[in-house]
Design a protein around this motif. Sequence first.
Motif, PDB file in Angstrom:
ATOM      1  N   GLY A  26       0.940  -1.165   0.045  1.00  0.00           N
ATOM      2  CA  GLY A  26      -0.052   0.055   0.091  1.00  0.00           C
ATOM      3  C   GLY A  26       0.747   1.497   0.034  1.00  0.00           C
ATOM      4  N   LYS A  27       2.048   1.185  -0.218  1.00  0.00           N
ATOM      5  CA  LYS A  27       2.946   2.338  -0.103  1.00  0.00           C
ATOM      6  C   LYS A  27       4.072   2.244  -1.181  1.00  0.00           C
ATOM      7  CE  LYS A  27       3.494   5.122   3.646  1.00  0.00           C
ATOM      8  NZ  LYS A  27       4.185   5.681   4.615  1.00  0.00           N
ATOM      9  N   ARG A  28       4.190   3.434  -2.139  1.00  0.00           N
ATOM     10  CA  ARG A  28       5.123   3.209  -3.262  1.00  0.00           C
ATOM     11  C   ARG A  28       6.543   3.505  -2.724  1.00  0.00           C
ATOM     12  NH1 ARG A  28       3.746   4.624  -8.438  1.00  0.00           N
ATOM     13  NH2 ARG A  28       5.575   6.004  -8.558  1.00  0.00           N
ATOM     14  N   GLY A  29       7.044   3.947  -1.706  1.00  0.00           N
ATOM     15  CA  GLY A  29       8.313   4.266  -1.295  1.00  0.00           C
ATOM     16  C   GLY A  29       8.560   5.563  -1.907  1.00  0.00           C
ATOM     17  N   SER A  30       9.849   5.913  -1.837  1.00  0.00           N
ATOM     18  CA  SER A  30      10.490   7.135  -2.709  1.00  0.00           C
ATOM     19  C   SER A  30      11.822   7.004  -3.136  1.00  0.00           C
ATOM     20  CB  SER A  30      10.368   8.457  -1.575  1.00  0.00           C
ATOM     21  OG  SER A  30      10.728   9.404  -2.048  1.00  0.00           O
ATOM     22  N   ARG A  31      11.887   7.938  -4.249  1.00  0.00           N
ATOM     23  CA  ARG A  31      13.431   7.772  -4.915  1.00  0.00           C
ATOM     24  C   ARG A  31      13.958   8.938  -4.308  1.00  0.00           C
ATOM     25  NH1 ARG A  31      12.501   9.876 -10.556  1.00  0.00           N
ATOM     26  NH2 ARG A  31      10.628  11.001  -9.580  1.00  0.00           N
ATOM     27  N   ALA A  32      13.647   9.713  -3.223  1.00  0.00           N
ATOM     28  CA  ALA A  32      14.112  10.765  -2.712  1.00  0.00           C
ATOM     29  C   ALA A  32      15.608  10.596  -2.040  1.00  0.00           C
ATOM     30  CB  ALA A  32      13.431  11.173  -1.437  1.00  0.00           C
ATOM     31  N   SER A  33      16.030   9.288  -1.711  1.00  0.00           N
ATOM     32  CA  SER A  33      17.712   9.007  -1.568  1.00  0.00           C
ATOM     33  C   SER A  33      18.379   9.088  -2.479  1.00  0.00           C
ATOM     34  CB  SER A  33      17.398   7.413  -1.077  1.00  0.00           C
ATOM     35  OG  SER A  33      16.981   6.697  -2.295  1.00  0.00           O
ATOM     36  N   MET A  34      17.754   9.179  -3.847  1.00  0.00           N
ATOM     37  CA  MET A  34      18.488   9.797  -5.076  1.00  0.00           C
ATOM     38  C   MET A  34      18.017  11.182  -5.131  1.00  0.00           C
ATOM     39  SD  MET A  34      18.098   6.208  -7.483  1.00  0.00           S
ATOM     40  CE  MET A  34      16.354   6.386  -7.268  1.00  0.00           C
TER      41      MET A  34
ATOM     42  N   MET B 182       5.479  10.384 -10.209  1.00  0.00           N
ATOM     43  CA  MET B 182       5.490  11.640  -9.065  1.00  0.00           C
ATOM     44  C   MET B 182       5.853  11.098  -7.921  1.00  0.00           C
ATOM     45  SD  MET B 182       5.017  14.713 -10.248  1.00  0.00           S
ATOM     46  CE  MET B 182       3.703  14.364 -11.565  1.00  0.00           C
ATOM     47  N   ASP B 183       6.878  10.214  -7.878  1.00  0.00           N
ATOM     48  CA  ASP B 183       7.533   9.767  -6.726  1.00  0.00           C
ATOM     49  C   ASP B 183       6.590   9.177  -5.911  1.00  0.00           C
ATOM     50  OD1 ASP B 183       9.367  10.218  -3.812  1.00  0.00           O
ATOM     51  OD2 ASP B 183      10.375   9.811  -5.532  1.00  0.00           O
ATOM     52  N   GLY B 184       6.492   9.210  -4.576  1.00  0.00           N
ATOM     53  CA  GLY B 184       5.537   8.647  -3.597  1.00  0.00           C
ATOM     54  C   GLY B 184       3.992   9.111  -3.806  1.00  0.00           C
ATOM     55  N   ALA B 185       4.049  10.038  -4.654  1.00  0.00           N
ATOM     56  CA  ALA B 185       2.438  10.345  -4.786  1.00  0.00           C
ATOM     57  C   ALA B 185       1.734   9.569  -5.954  1.00  0.00           C
ATOM     58  CB  ALA B 185       2.544  11.917  -5.249  1.00  0.00           C
ATOM     59  N   GLY B 186       2.456   8.852  -6.598  1.00  0.00           N
ATOM     60  CA  GLY B 186       1.928   7.904  -7.488  1.00  0.00           C
ATOM     61  C   GLY B 186       2.216   8.328  -8.899  1.00  0.00           C
ATOM     62  N   SER B 187       1.789   6.992  -9.961  1.00  0.00           N
ATOM     63  CA  SER B 187       1.785   7.515 -11.111  1.00  0.00           C
ATOM     64  C   SER B 187       0.856   8.237 -11.758  1.00  0.00           C
ATOM     65  CB  SER B 187       1.863   5.995 -11.992  1.00  0.00           C
ATOM     66  OG  SER B 187       2.878   5.030 -11.482  1.00  0.00           O
ATOM     67  N   TYR B 188       1.308   9.236 -12.320  1.00  0.00           N
ATOM     68  CA  TYR B 188       0.261  10.326 -13.060  1.00  0.00           C
ATOM     69  C   TYR B 188      -0.008  10.017 -14.419  1.00  0.00           C
ATOM     70  CZ  TYR B 188      -0.411  13.414  -8.794  1.00  0.00           C
ATOM     71  OH  TYR B 188      -0.551  14.040  -7.681  1.00  0.00           O
ATOM     72  N   LEU B 189      -1.070  10.186 -14.967  1.00  0.00           N
ATOM     73  CA  LEU B 189      -1.632   9.614 -16.166  1.00  0.00           C
ATOM     74  C   LEU B 189      -2.499  10.798 -16.785  1.00  0.00           C
ATOM     75  CD1 LEU B 189      -2.399   6.340 -18.134  1.00  0.00           C
ATOM     76  CD2 LEU B 189      -4.041   8.409 -18.238  1.00  0.00           C
TER      77      LEU B 189
ATOM     78  N   ALA C 291      10.654  17.456   0.388  1.00  0.00           N
ATOM     79  CA  ALA C 291      10.470  16.794   1.697  1.00  0.00           C
ATOM     80  C   ALA C 291       9.051  17.171   1.775  1.00  0.00           C
ATOM     81  CB  ALA C 291      11.620  17.289   2.363  1.00  0.00           C
ATOM     82  N   GLY C 292       8.820  18.308   1.799  1.00  0.00           N
ATOM     83  CA  GLY C 292       7.414  18.790   2.505  1.00  0.00           C
ATOM     84  C   GLY C 292       6.190  18.182   1.310  1.00  0.00           C
ATOM     85  N   TYR C 293       6.467  18.169   0.192  1.00  0.00           N
ATOM     86  CA  TYR C 293       5.466  17.595  -0.622  1.00  0.00           C
ATOM     87  C   TYR C 293       5.255  16.195  -0.379  1.00  0.00           C
ATOM     88  CZ  TYR C 293       3.305  16.152  -5.250  1.00  0.00           C
ATOM     89  OH  TYR C 293       2.340  15.549  -5.932  1.00  0.00           O
ATOM     90  N   LEU C 294       6.430  15.164  -0.244  1.00  0.00           N
ATOM     91  CA  LEU C 294       6.164  13.700   0.067  1.00  0.00           C
ATOM     92  C   LEU C 294       5.642  13.594   1.502  1.00  0.00           C
ATOM     93  CD1 LEU C 294       9.543  12.689  -1.892  1.00  0.00           C
ATOM     94  CD2 LEU C 294       7.109  12.325  -2.604  1.00  0.00           C
ATOM     95  N   GLU C 295       5.935  14.610   2.367  1.00  0.00           N
ATOM     96  CA  GLU C 295       5.494  14.333   3.947  1.00  0.00           C
ATOM     97  C   GLU C 295       4.179  14.427   3.877  1.00  0.00           C
ATOM     98  OE1 GLU C 295       7.392  17.350   6.042  1.00  0.00           O
ATOM     99  OE2 GLU C 295       9.337  16.087   6.414  1.00  0.00           O
ATOM    100  N   SER C 296       3.662  15.173   2.819  1.00  0.00           N
ATOM    101  CA  SER C 296       1.934  15.032   2.760  1.00  0.00           C
ATOM    102  C   SER C 296       1.370  13.899   2.394  1.00  0.00           C
ATOM    103  CB  SER C 296       1.487  16.398   1.750  1.00  0.00           C
ATOM    104  OG  SER C 296       1.987  15.968   0.382  1.00  0.00           O
ATOM    105  N   TYR C 297       2.275  13.000   1.659  1.00  0.00           N
ATOM    106  CA  TYR C 297       1.843  11.684   1.315  1.00  0.00           C
ATOM    107  C   TYR C 297       2.356  10.414   2.447  1.00  0.00           C
ATOM    108  CZ  TYR C 297       0.164  13.463  -2.891  1.00  0.00           C
ATOM    109  OH  TYR C 297      -0.632  14.250  -4.079  1.00  0.00           O
ATOM    110  N   GLY C 298       2.749  10.937   3.473  1.00  0.00           N
ATOM    111  CA  GLY C 298       3.098   9.961   4.694  1.00  0.00           C
ATOM    112  C   GLY C 298       4.729   9.777   4.875  1.00  0.00           C
ATOM    113  N   TYR C 299       5.566  10.454   3.907  1.00  0.00           N
ATOM    114  CA  TYR C 299       6.812  10.068   4.035  1.00  0.00           C
ATOM    115  C   TYR C 299       7.733  10.998   4.900  1.00  0.00           C
ATOM    116  CZ  TYR C 299       5.555   6.726   0.351  1.00  0.00           C
ATOM    117  OH  TYR C 299       4.787   6.181  -0.655  1.00  0.00           O
TER     118      TYR C 299
END
Length: 279
Positions: free
Chosen positions: A93-101, A125-132, A245-253
């Motif tokens: 249920g979580k995508r994880g994040s590329r933010a380590s890169m 869109m990283d942890g926010a999902g695949s946007y289409l 960081a702020g953006y991804l925190e809004s998605y639980g990271y």
Amino acid sequence: MNLKIKLLLIALTLSVSANAQEKTELDVFKHTAIDTTQLIVSYDLTVKYDLSGQNNPDFEKVYTYIGRKVCQSFVESEHNADLRMAKAFLRNGKRGSRASMKLVANVGETYIGYPKGKTTVIYNMDGAGSYLYQEATPKMQWKLTTDHKTLLDYDCTAATCSYRGRNYKVWFTTKIPLSYGPWKFTGLPGLVMEAETKEGDYHWMVTGIEKPKTATPIYFLDRNYVKTSRENTRKQERLLLKDSAGYLESYGYNFTTTNFNGQVVKLTLFTFDNPLERE
């Protein structure tokens, strides 16, 4: 049979068994065959995300699958990262994040001609999902020149155009009369072999052309997309790159740490905002 040979055979058997059990993307995601590949074209993509020149450019592989009605093109690293994250979402249920890169503007995965008359674009869109999103297939206003050069033994002609805030120069060959190339390039009387922005910060160069020996479908994978508009996709990407960081925190990271004084501080992530489309 001595012990060493027995152990070797056991190791080989386990290796084969593990490989056989490894699931492919077609095993994981719902998918639809939308065309059959006529030609597979590979490109090297050089990207200068940081226009200051302080950082080295990135080198990527791009693949374009050309069918009779549909053309799929993707950056291999973007495509594979999105698949890994989409698989993770299905598992937990979580995508994880590329933010380590470092986080950079996406080129995107494109399906020209799917659905008919339109182009489907996918952004990780990283942890926010695949946007289409879907848009009318671009009608690039090409100006042909008299310049010629040879690429992979094909005679190529130069053409230029302006598209969404950038000026492009491409080289195409009428020896392969397929009106496609990498990314969204379309509308020329032949295959795009090389393309470059005026600034030189995005540069595609053909490296291989292959006709599949067996029937190779072009698949559209259902990766739990966030279906939205181009405008919203670009807005979200700008927010992601402005304050990752702020953006991804809004998605639980969580991107905070405790400093030597015991204070909780937000981590600074490396981002480069140099989008291919400027308007």
